[in-house]
Design a protein around this motif. Structure first.
Motif, mmCIF file in Angstrom:
data_model
loop_
_atom_site.group_PDB
_atom_site.id
_atom_site.type_symbol
_atom_site.label_atom_id
_atom_site.label_comp_id
_atom_site.label_asym_id
_atom_site.label_seq_id
_atom_site.Cartn_x
_atom_site.Cartn_y
_atom_site.Cartn_z
ATOM 1 N N ASP A 1 -3.911 -0.526 -4.019
ATOM 2 C CA ASP A 1 -4.690 0.662 -3.675
ATOM 3 C C ASP A 1 -5.124 0.642 -2.217
ATOM 4 O O ASP A 1 -5.051 1.658 -1.528
ATOM 5 C CB ASP A 1 -5.937 0.757 -4.563
ATOM 6 N N VAL B 1 0.837 -1.201 0.000
ATOM 7 C CA VAL B 1 0.000 0.000 0.000
ATOM 8 C C VAL B 1 0.879 1.260 0.000
ATOM 9 O O VAL B 1 0.629 2.203 -0.758
ATOM 10 C CB VAL B 1 -0.977 -0.013 1.205
ATOM 11 N N ASP C 1 2.347 1.927 -3.398
ATOM 12 C CA ASP C 1 1.361 2.019 -4.481
ATOM 13 C C ASP C 1 1.263 0.769 -5.350
ATOM 14 O O ASP C 1 0.759 0.826 -6.464
ATOM 15 C CB ASP C 1 1.620 3.238 -5.370
ATOM 16 N N GLU D 1 2.830 7.196 6.493
ATOM 17 C CA GLU D 1 2.346 7.089 5.117
ATOM 18 C C GLU D 1 0.956 6.464 4.987
ATOM 19 O O GLU D 1 0.320 6.600 3.952
ATOM 20 C CB GLU D 1 3.293 6.223 4.264
ATOM 21 N N HIS E 1 -4.897 2.508 3.507
ATOM 22 C CA HIS E 1 -4.567 3.118 2.212
ATOM 23 C C HIS E 1 -3.492 4.173 2.433
ATOM 24 O O HIS E 1 -3.269 4.628 3.567
ATOM 25 C CB HIS E 1 -5.811 3.722 1.548
ATOM 26 N N ARG E 2 -2.804 4.526 1.356
ATOM 27 C CA ARG E 2 -1.775 5.555 1.449
ATOM 28 C C ARG E 2 -2.452 6.892 1.710
ATOM 29 O O ARG E 2 -3.487 7.206 1.123
ATOM 30 C CB ARG E 2 -0.953 5.604 0.156
ATOM 31 N N LYS E 3 -1.897 7.669 2.635
ATOM 32 C CA LYS E 3 -2.461 8.986 2.930
ATOM 33 C C LYS E 3 -2.425 9.842 1.670
ATOM 34 O O LYS E 3 -1.505 9.743 0.866
ATOM 35 C CB LYS E 3 -1.673 9.675 4.052
ATOM 36 N N LYS E 4 -3.431 10.672 1.497
ATOM 37 C CA LYS E 4 -3.572 11.578 0.349
ATOM 38 C C LYS E 4 -3.670 10.829 -0.975
ATOM 39 O O LYS E 4 -3.418 11.384 -2.037
ATOM 40 C CB LYS E 4 -2.424 12.598 0.311
ATOM 41 N N LYS E 5 -4.020 9.558 -0.903
ATOM 42 C CA LYS E 5 -4.177 8.744 -2.115
ATOM 43 C C LYS E 5 -5.412 9.206 -2.881
ATOM 44 O O LYS E 5 -6.473 9.394 -2.300
ATOM 45 C CB LYS E 5 -4.340 7.273 -1.706
ATOM 46 N N ARG E 6 -5.269 9.398 -4.172
ATOM 47 C CA ARG E 6 -6.418 9.704 -5.027
ATOM 48 C C ARG E 6 -6.828 8.399 -5.691
ATOM 49 O O ARG E 6 -6.114 7.880 -6.533
ATOM 50 C CB ARG E 6 -6.053 10.771 -6.058
ATOM 51 N N PHE E 7 -7.969 7.870 -5.273
ATOM 52 C CA PHE E 7 -8.422 6.588 -5.794
ATOM 53 C C PHE E 7 -9.040 6.750 -7.173
ATOM 54 O O PHE E 7 -9.795 7.695 -7.413
ATOM 55 C CB PHE E 7 -9.487 5.975 -4.868
#
Length: 196
Positions: free
Chosen positions: A36, A30, A33, A48, A166-172
């Protein structure tokens, strides 16, 4: 599972890829990346990684059908003293949680073997190698086949927390967002990945 079928119904062009990994590898996948989202037990946020609490699974005593404790209505932790115990590897959070639970009640588990995954722990119990404390949900097939018995633990009960990471600030992308929504909609009885 039902989640996979529902995702296919809502998004027929999406391919869901599921990998079963040790917890540290889920966090790594995760964070880098390669995945997701991840489903883990005893989730912990990091610099993270963000955590979405998901479920609390009740833990029970698993025994082979012929075991002395197999047909009990419930069992107190103090009654587990002296029995051979099939445990999880010491570096896993589920092992630390079960050990802490037993210690709190003055019980030292007589660990005869330990493994890094639920399936192997279950099979060792089926073979009569010892008893174990595992999430009740993961015993469904063995209970239906009368290969194992699940005995509720007396109060206070023990629960295993599951979380979505999930990764912080991740845009799915749309498909990942849809799957995340499906996970959060799913009833607590829906089978999930068997994570230690």
């Amino acid at each position: 599972s039902g989640l996979t079928a529902e995702l296919a119904r809502r998004a027929p062009n999406v391919k869901l890829e599921v990998d079963y990994l040790r917890p540290e590898r889920v966090y790594d996948a995760v964070a880098t990346d390669r995945a997701d989202i991840g489903l883990v037990s005893y989730p912990e946020a990091t610099r993270e990684i963000a955590v979405i609490p998901w479920r609390e699974e009740e833990m029970v005593l698993a025994t082979a059908p012929g075991h002395t404790l197999a047909n009990r209505r419930e069992v107190r932790p103090t009654e587990l003293a002296g029995f051979d115990f099939v445990a999880f590897d010491e570096d896993l959070p589920i092992r630390r949680d079960v050990d802490r639970y037993l210690r709190t009640h003055g019980v030292e588990a007589n660990v005869v073997m330990h493994f890094d995954n639920l399936q192997t722990v279950k099979e060792a119990v089926v073979l009569g190698s010892g008893i174990s404390i595992v999430p009740e949900r993961i015993l469904r097939a063995e209970l239906e086949q009368n290969r194992l018995c699940a005995v509720p633990l007396a109060e206070p009960r023990l629960h295993r927390p599951l979380g979505i990471i999930h990764r912080k600030k991740k845009r799915f992308h749309r498909a990942a967002q849809l799957f995340l929504e499906l996970l959060q909609e799913a009833p607590a009885t829906e089978p999930a990945a068997s994570l230690a």
